[in-house]
Design a protein around this motif. Structure first.
Motif, PDB file in Angstrom:
ATOM      1  N   VAL A 149       0.768  -1.115   0.211  1.00 41.68           N
ATOM      2  CA  VAL A 149       0.002  -0.066   0.132  1.00 41.68           C
ATOM      3  C   VAL A 149       0.874   1.301   0.103  1.00 41.68           C
ATOM      4  N   MET A 150       1.906   1.198   0.783  1.00 38.73           N
ATOM      5  CA  MET A 150       2.896   2.418   0.601  1.00 38.73           C
ATOM      6  C   MET A 150       3.591   2.639  -0.479  1.00 38.73           C
ATOM      7  N   ALA A 151       3.712   1.364  -1.273  1.00 33.94           N
ATOM      8  CA  ALA A 151       4.374   1.555  -2.693  1.00 33.94           C
ATOM      9  C   ALA A 151       3.314   2.405  -3.656  1.00 33.94           C
ATOM     10  N   ALA A 152       2.178   1.788  -3.438  1.00 32.52           N
ATOM     11  CA  ALA A 152       1.161   2.322  -4.374  1.00 32.52           C
ATOM     12  C   ALA A 152       0.988   3.996  -4.052  1.00 32.52           C
ATOM     13  N   ALA A 153       1.077   4.249  -2.841  1.00 32.26           N
ATOM     14  CA  ALA A 153       0.858   5.515  -2.536  1.00 32.26           C
ATOM     15  C   ALA A 153       2.021   6.586  -2.912  1.00 32.26           C
ATOM     16  N   ALA A 154       3.288   5.958  -2.617  1.00 29.53           N
ATOM     17  CA  ALA A 154       4.387   6.583  -3.257  1.00 29.53           C
ATOM     18  C   ALA A 154       4.561   6.855  -4.676  1.00 29.53           C
ATOM     19  N   VAL A 155       4.126   6.030  -5.449  1.00 29.26           N
ATOM     20  CA  VAL A 155       3.944   6.044  -6.750  1.00 29.26           C
ATOM     21  C   VAL A 155       2.779   7.202  -7.481  1.00 29.26           C
ATOM     22  N   ASP A 156       1.700   7.157  -6.663  1.00 33.34           N
ATOM     23  CA  ASP A 156       0.805   8.283  -6.804  1.00 33.34           C
ATOM     24  C   ASP A 156       1.276   9.600  -6.525  1.00 33.34           C
ATOM     25  N   LEU A 157       2.245   9.654  -5.605  1.00 33.42           N
ATOM     26  CA  LEU A 157       2.756  11.114  -5.156  1.00 33.42           C
ATOM     27  C   LEU A 157       3.882  11.508  -6.112  1.00 33.42           C
ATOM     28  N   GLY A 158       4.159  10.564  -7.137  1.00 36.45           N
ATOM     29  CA  GLY A 158       5.138  11.082  -8.210  1.00 36.45           C
ATOM     30  C   GLY A 158       6.519  10.255  -8.048  1.00 36.45           C
ATOM     31  N   PHE A 159       6.793   9.353  -7.076  1.00 33.41           N
ATOM     32  CA  PHE A 159       8.065   8.751  -6.861  1.00 33.41           C
ATOM     33  C   PHE A 159       8.076   7.720  -7.917  1.00 33.41           C
ATOM     34  N   ASP A 160       9.437   7.527  -8.279  1.00 34.63           N
ATOM     35  CA  ASP A 160       9.919   6.542  -9.383  1.00 34.63           C
ATOM     36  C   ASP A 160       9.814   5.063  -9.051  1.00 34.63           C
ATOM     37  N   PRO A 161       8.922   4.233  -9.298  1.00 34.51           N
ATOM     38  CA  PRO A 161       8.542   2.941  -9.112  1.00 34.51           C
ATOM     39  C   PRO A 161       9.676   2.156  -9.246  1.00 34.51           C
ATOM     40  N   ALA A 162      10.824   2.389 -10.197  1.00 29.85           N
ATOM     41  CA  ALA A 162      12.123   1.876 -10.438  1.00 29.85           C
ATOM     42  C   ALA A 162      12.933   1.787  -9.144  1.00 29.85           C
ATOM     43  N   ARG A 163      12.723   2.900  -8.394  1.00 32.54           N
ATOM     44  CA  ARG A 163      13.579   3.027  -7.055  1.00 32.54           C
ATOM     45  C   ARG A 163      12.949   2.453  -5.933  1.00 32.54           C
ATOM     46  N   ILE A 164      11.791   1.535  -6.015  1.00 32.76           N
ATOM     47  CA  ILE A 164      11.324   1.030  -5.014  1.00 32.76           C
ATOM     48  C   ILE A 164      11.290  -0.308  -4.749  1.00 32.76           C
ATOM     49  N   VAL A 165      11.811  -0.639  -3.466  1.00 26.20           N
ATOM     50  CA  VAL A 165      12.034  -2.158  -3.105  1.00 26.20           C
ATOM     51  C   VAL A 165      11.029  -2.424  -2.164  1.00 26.20           C
ATOM     52  N   LEU A 166      10.386  -3.600  -2.058  1.00 29.91           N
ATOM     53  CA  LEU A 166       9.362  -3.915  -1.094  1.00 29.91           C
ATOM     54  C   LEU A 166      10.105  -5.256  -0.151  1.00 29.91           C
ATOM     55  N   SER A 167       9.879  -4.971   1.058  1.00 29.36           N
ATOM     56  CA  SER A 167      10.379  -5.784   2.268  1.00 29.36           C
ATOM     57  C   SER A 167       9.056  -6.180   3.016  1.00 29.36           C
ATOM     58  N   ASP A 168       8.459  -7.205   2.461  1.00 27.16           N
ATOM     59  CA  ASP A 168       6.967  -7.220   3.043  1.00 27.16           C
ATOM     60  C   ASP A 168       6.686  -8.665   3.598  1.00 27.16           C
ATOM     61  N   LYS A 169       7.592  -9.331   4.232  1.00 29.20           N
ATOM     62  CA  LYS A 169       7.591 -10.531   4.957  1.00 29.20           C
ATOM     63  C   LYS A 169       7.358 -10.307   6.430  1.00 29.20           C
ATOM     64  N   ALA A 170       7.741  -9.316   7.022  1.00 31.94           N
ATOM     65  CA  ALA A 170       8.157  -9.130   8.393  1.00 31.94           C
ATOM     66  C   ALA A 170       6.753  -8.386   8.936  1.00 31.94           C
ATOM     67  N   LEU A 171       6.347  -8.921  10.260  1.00 26.85           N
ATOM     68  CA  LEU A 171       5.297  -8.526  10.903  1.00 26.85           C
ATOM     69  C   LEU A 171       5.623  -7.457  12.233  1.00 26.85           C
ATOM     70  N   ASP A 172       6.877  -7.707  12.677  1.00 25.85           N
ATOM     71  CA  ASP A 172       7.319  -6.874  13.753  1.00 25.85           C
ATOM     72  C   ASP A 172       8.741  -6.399  13.439  1.00 25.85           C
ATOM     73  N   THR A 173       9.062  -5.473  14.461  1.00 30.34           N
ATOM     74  CA  THR A 173      10.369  -4.570  14.131  1.00 30.34           C
ATOM     75  C   THR A 173      11.637  -5.587  13.884  1.00 30.34           C
ATOM     76  N   HIS A 174      11.823  -6.554  14.849  1.00 31.50           N
ATOM     77  CA  HIS A 174      12.860  -7.345  15.023  1.00 31.50           C
ATOM     78  C   HIS A 174      12.918  -8.240  13.774  1.00 31.50           C
ATOM     79  N   ASP A 175      11.971  -8.586  13.101  1.00 30.88           N
ATOM     80  CA  ASP A 175      12.205  -9.419  11.741  1.00 30.88           C
ATOM     81  C   ASP A 175      12.516  -8.509  10.641  1.00 30.88           C
ATOM     82  N   GLU A 176      11.865  -7.073  10.975  1.00 33.33           N
ATOM     83  CA  GLU A 176      12.257  -6.130   9.850  1.00 33.33           C
ATOM     84  C   GLU A 176      13.544  -5.808   9.782  1.00 33.33           C
ATOM     85  N   ALA A 177      14.231  -5.786  10.916  1.00 37.24           N
ATOM     86  CA  ALA A 177      15.833  -5.671  10.973  1.00 37.24           C
ATOM     87  C   ALA A 177      16.504  -6.880  10.391  1.00 37.24           C
ATOM     88  N   ILE A 178      16.060  -8.045  10.491  1.00 35.21           N
ATOM     89  CA  ILE A 178      16.699  -9.373   9.997  1.00 35.21           C
ATOM     90  C   ILE A 178      16.594  -9.265   8.521  1.00 35.21           C
TER      91      ILE A 178
END
Length: 260
Positions: A149-178
């Motif tokens: 959802v944040m990626a779609a919003a960023a593109v709507d705001l004019g941000f280049d989609p080629a510069r976006i990478v998703l890290s969408d497997k983590a549900l908490d901050t510890h797993d996000e850090a990993i």
């Protein structure tokens, strides 16, 4: 992505310790005494619940609770000489809440904290022209992940989609850090999250051997004067502060951070 029982249990137990939940529990206890025809015993929980609810609704109390968290790291000054010299390759935006409603634009699906984090991430990424915007956050109780959802919003705001990478497997901050460790490695990166969440996020990332450049946003305490008038938004701020203190304690108990 399946959600583990431990994650759900952690969320449920954490909710019970929120300031608003404590007030409601006291009111429920008072009602129980009334139903049991013990009216005198009901006075104490009713009065205590009302006093606590009023206290948590005050700007001064909510500010006192959340200020130590939000003051841990200053806002990122992109004009400072120290920041200008850094070869930032990644701008990591940690996920926050959203809810998919196909009637709305992606930005309108994001909760306030997520929208603040995303706009700060775009601001920083626009400063470092060659950087990649990493949007984090998994899927929980929704058909889309926070990162999507944040990626779609960023593109709507004019941000280049080629510069976006998703890290969408983590549900908490510890797993996000990993996950970010496997992506960024030893590269310099800016970490964007809410100001109150930044102390815990930095500790968890540093425990993975990473050295994030903090870019806090979504400040709740802005130094407003106290008029002693209750405000529902202040209760939310108190809830957020307690959530972070509990999160720090939980991370310390689990050995995910070395210093509380």
């Amino acid at each position: 992505m399946s959600v583990g029982a431990g994650f759900i249990l952690k969320k449920a137990l954490g909710t019970l310790f929120m300031p608003l939940a404590i007030c409601l529990i006291l009111f429920a206890l008072g009602m129980l005494y009334v139903l049991l025809r013990r009216a005198k015993d009901a006075i104490a929980p009713f009065v205590m619940g009302a006093l606590l609810l009023y206290a948590f609704s005050l700007n001064s109390v909510s500010g006192y609770m959340i200020r130590p968290l939000e003051d841990a790291y200053p806002p990122l000054n992109l004009a400072s000489a120290e920041i200008v010299k850094k070869p930032v390759k990644w701008v990591v935006v940690l996920g926050a809440g959203h809810w998919t409603d196909k009637r709305l634009s992606p930005g309108s699906m994001l909760e306030q904290a997520a929208l603040y984090r995303l706009t700060e991430g775009i601001r920083v990424a626009n400063r470092f022209r060659g950087s990649i915007l990493v949007l984090s956050g998994g899927k929980y109780k929704d058909e889309q992940s926070s990162a999507q959802v944040m990626a779609a919003a960023a593109v709507d705001l004019g941000f280049d989609p080629a510069r976006i990478v998703l890290s969408d497997k983590a549900l908490d901050t510890h797993d996000e850090a990993i996950h970010i460790k496997t992506l960024a490695g030893s590269d310099a990166f800016v970490l964007v999250t809410s100001a109150s969440h930044m102390p815990r996020a930095v500790k968890l990332f540093e425990n993975q051997g990473l050295r994030p450049i903090p870019a806090p946003t979504c400040y709740r305490d802005k130094g407003e004067p106290e008029y002693f008038l209750p405000g529902a938004d202040n209760i939310k701020t108190c809830n957020m502060a307690v959530h972070e203190y509990l999160g720090l304690a939980w991370s310390f108990v689990r050995g995910q951070i070395s210093i509380f």
